[in-house]
Enzyme design. Structure first.
Site, mmCIF file in Angstrom:
data_model
loop_
_atom_site.group_PDB
_atom_site.id
_atom_site.type_symbol
_atom_site.label_atom_id
_atom_site.label_comp_id
_atom_site.label_asym_id
_atom_site.label_seq_id
_atom_site.Cartn_x
_atom_site.Cartn_y
_atom_site.Cartn_z
ATOM 1 N N ALA A 66 -48.725 11.409 75.268
ATOM 2 C CA ALA A 66 -47.434 12.027 75.567
ATOM 3 C C ALA A 66 -47.425 13.402 74.905
ATOM 4 C CB ALA A 66 -46.308 11.158 75.034
ATOM 5 N N GLY A 110 -50.446 7.767 74.940
ATOM 6 C CA GLY A 110 -49.846 7.453 76.237
ATOM 7 C C GLY A 110 -50.841 7.530 77.381
ATOM 8 N N GLU A 113 -52.428 4.237 77.353
ATOM 9 C CA GLU A 113 -51.423 3.275 77.830
ATOM 10 C C GLU A 113 -51.224 3.394 79.343
ATOM 11 O OE1 GLU A 113 -48.660 4.764 74.889
ATOM 12 O OE2 GLU A 113 -48.467 2.749 74.038
ATOM 13 N N GLU A 133 -51.605 7.247 67.599
ATOM 14 C CA GLU A 133 -50.218 7.552 67.216
ATOM 15 C C GLU A 133 -49.976 7.419 65.718
ATOM 16 O OE1 GLU A 133 -51.144 5.699 69.812
ATOM 17 O OE2 GLU A 133 -49.836 6.070 71.541
HETATM 18 N N1 DAK Z 1 -49.461 16.815 73.452
HETATM 19 C C1 DAK Z 1 -49.312 18.150 73.566
HETATM 20 N N2 DAK Z 1 -50.353 18.999 73.561
HETATM 21 C C2 DAK Z 1 -51.593 18.477 73.415
HETATM 22 C C3 DAK Z 1 -51.807 17.101 73.274
HETATM 23 C C4 DAK Z 1 -50.677 16.241 73.306
HETATM 24 N N3 DAK Z 1 -50.766 14.898 73.215
HETATM 25 N N4 DAK Z 1 -53.142 16.905 73.138
HETATM 26 C C5 DAK Z 1 -53.710 18.111 73.204
HETATM 27 N N5 DAK Z 1 -52.790 19.071 73.357
HETATM 28 C C6 DAK Z 1 -53.014 20.511 73.475
HETATM 29 C C7 DAK Z 1 -53.394 21.117 72.126
HETATM 30 O O1 DAK Z 1 -52.249 21.355 71.343
HETATM 31 C C8 DAK Z 1 -54.091 22.354 72.568
HETATM 32 O O2 DAK Z 1 -53.121 23.309 72.915
HETATM 33 P P1 DAK Z 1 -53.290 24.886 72.504
HETATM 34 O O3 DAK Z 1 -53.457 24.908 71.021
HETATM 35 O O4 DAK Z 1 -54.549 25.331 73.226
HETATM 36 O O5 DAK Z 1 -52.032 25.528 72.996
HETATM 37 C C9 DAK Z 1 -54.796 21.957 73.839
HETATM 38 O O6 DAK Z 1 -54.131 20.773 74.293
HETATM 39 C C10 DAK Z 1 -56.261 21.621 73.615
HETATM 40 O O7 DAK Z 1 -56.329 20.688 72.542
HETATM 41 P P2 DAK Z 1 -57.334 20.880 71.308
HETATM 42 O O8 DAK Z 1 -57.562 22.322 70.976
HETATM 43 O O9 DAK Z 1 -56.826 20.012 70.217
HETATM 44 O O10 DAK Z 1 -58.695 20.288 71.932
HETATM 45 P P3 DAK Z 1 -59.866 19.546 71.151
HETATM 46 O O11 DAK Z 1 -60.948 19.353 72.168
HETATM 47 O O12 DAK Z 1 -60.198 20.226 69.870
HETATM 48 O O13 DAK Z 1 -59.259 18.102 70.756
HETATM 49 C C11 DAK Z 1 -58.050 16.049 71.225
HETATM 50 C C12 DAK Z 1 -58.908 17.209 71.803
HETATM 51 C C13 DAK Z 1 -57.597 15.195 72.401
HETATM 52 C C14 DAK Z 1 -58.914 15.179 70.305
HETATM 53 C C15 DAK Z 1 -56.862 16.641 70.420
HETATM 54 O O14 DAK Z 1 -56.180 17.574 71.259
HETATM 55 C C16 DAK Z 1 -55.873 15.606 70.004
HETATM 56 O O15 DAK Z 1 -56.068 14.878 69.024
HETATM 57 N N6 DAK Z 1 -54.743 15.515 70.712
HETATM 58 C C17 DAK Z 1 -53.639 14.647 70.350
HETATM 59 C C18 DAK Z 1 -53.929 13.230 70.739
HETATM 60 C C19 DAK Z 1 -52.790 12.297 70.349
HETATM 61 O O16 DAK Z 1 -52.393 12.223 69.159
HETATM 62 N N7 DAK Z 1 -52.241 11.601 71.336
HETATM 63 C C20 DAK Z 1 -51.119 10.681 71.087
HETATM 64 C C21 DAK Z 1 -49.809 11.404 71.267
HETATM 65 S S1 DAK Z 1 -48.404 10.359 71.005
HETATM 66 C C22 DAK Z 1 -43.419 6.223 75.332
HETATM 67 C C23 DAK Z 1 -44.392 6.621 76.201
HETATM 68 C C24 DAK Z 1 -45.514 7.244 75.695
HETATM 69 C C25 DAK Z 1 -45.651 7.482 74.345
HETATM 70 C C26 DAK Z 1 -44.663 7.071 73.487
HETATM 71 C C27 DAK Z 1 -43.524 6.454 73.966
HETATM 72 N N8 DAK Z 1 -42.217 5.544 75.764
HETATM 73 C C28 DAK Z 1 -42.233 5.074 77.167
HETATM 74 C C29 DAK Z 1 -41.151 5.227 74.946
HETATM 75 C C30 DAK Z 1 -46.869 8.132 73.888
HETATM 76 C C31 DAK Z 1 -47.027 8.762 72.701
HETATM 77 C C32 DAK Z 1 -48.272 9.509 72.484
HETATM 78 O O17 DAK Z 1 -49.141 9.561 73.311
#
Ligand code: DAK
Length: 259
Positions: A66, A110, A113, A133
């Site tokens: 997300a 997400g 998921e 998360e």
């Molecule tokens: N959200 C927003 N931007 C994201 C992102 C995300 N989840 N993942 C990556 N980006 C963006 C980065 O900020 C970056 O943007 P700029 O800096 O270029 O503006 C760009 O994508 C490229 O990312 P990286 O520079 O970080 O690329 P790398 O290859 O170095 O790393 C990575 C890739 C996937 C390992 C890293 O980006 C990363 O760790 N991303 C976050 C992954 C994460 O924590 N995902 C979980 C998020 S929480 C719900 C439904 C859904 C959810 C909750 C509730 N309900 C129905 C209630 C879900 C929650 C989640 O998913």
């Protein structure tokens, strides 16, 4: 309908393909994207010509979760009172036709998921799955704590959810999360072949099979087997059952009319 965050097309006039398309954010699943995804899936589900739906992303990311930026400043009151994005994520559960996730690159949070909400996952050899998360001070919120253990067992689910580590395609296949791994450059070819195979069968039987397998996650064994038995009996009321069995007996290809 025109879309901003997804691309939609059909293959062979019978497969609906939805490509998540926020490349700069690694297909982070914003509420607007989820609205579009739900609308596109609902439209394909309602289209009699469509027999199977595929959701895919880019080579680098199926979806990295997300949109963290969109969530960052929310308070408990915001997310609880507005039931944060819940409705946008529930549409996929109502889709009755088969949905295949064709996953390459990151499927995190997400994104993982979403892939698990699909009926099965075909993974490219570069796919990486995880529920990171915990690193953000939250827990999976779209079914990750429930679907992941059902898929990979408690120990590995706990490992992934509590450490936030990723698993590669090999580990995901060994654990039962993905049905098969294919080379990255063959991902769409192999997924389309699977979808075409599904489309060649009776749509009624396919939908009934999906409904019955899904029932196994919602009920005890006796109730699930009884559900299956009644659906099995009901399929003898279809023309497709007559066609399928007559074709086998007479050694000819079946021509299902989905009736
Ligand atoms: N959200 C927003 N931007 C994201 C992102 C995300 N989840 N993942 C990556 N980006 C963006 C980065 O900020 C970056 O943007 P700029 O800096 O270029 O503006 C760009 O994508 C490229 O990312 P990286 O520079 O970080 O690329 P790398 O290859 O170095 O790393 C990575 C890739 C996937 C390992 C890293 O980006 C990363 O760790 N991303 C976050 C992954 C994460 O924590 N995902 C979980 C998020 S929480 C719900 C439904 C859904 C959810 C909750 C509730 N309900 C129905 C209630 C879900 C929650 C989640 O998913």
């Amino acid at each position: 309908m025109t879309y901003e965050f997804i691309q939609v097309h059909t293959e062979a006039d019978k497969i609906g393909v939805i490509t998540l398309n926020r490349p700069k954010q690694l297909n982070a699943l914003s509420p607007d994207l989820m609205v579009e995804l739900g609308a596109a899936m609902t439209a394909f589900d309602a289209d009699a010509a469509i027999g199977c739906i595929i959701i895919t992303g880019s080579e680098k990311a199926f979806a990295a979760g997300a949109d963290i930026g969109a969530m960052a400043t929310f308070t408990f009151a915001d997310v609880y009172k507005n039931d944060y994005i819940t409705k946008h994520w529930e549409t996929i559960r109502s889709i009755r036709k088969p949905v295949i996730a064709a996953v390459s690159g990151f499927a995190l949070g997400g994104g993982c998921e979403l892939a698990m909400m699909c009926d099965f996952i075909i993974a490219a050899d570069n796919a990486r799955f995880g529920q990171p998360e915990i690193k953000l001070g939250i827990i999976p919120g779209a079914g990750g704590t429930q679907r992941l253990p059902r898929s990979v067992g408690k120990s590995k689910a706990m490992d992934l959810v509590l450490t936030g580590r990723m698993m590669n395609a090999d580990e995901a296949e060994r654990a039962g999360l993905v049905s098969r791994i294919v080379p990255l450059d063959k991902l769409m070819e192999e997924t389309l072949a699977a979808a075409l195979m599904i489309c060649s069968y009776s749509q009624i039987a396919v939908m009934a099979a999906k409904e019955s397998v899904n029932r196994s996650f919602e009920s005890g064994l006796s109730d699930g087997v009884m559900f299956e038995r009644r659906i099995f009996h009901a399929l003898f009321a279809t023309q497709d059952q007559k066609e399928g069995m007559d074709a086998f007996v007479n050694k000819r290809p079946a021509d299902f009319k989905h009736q």
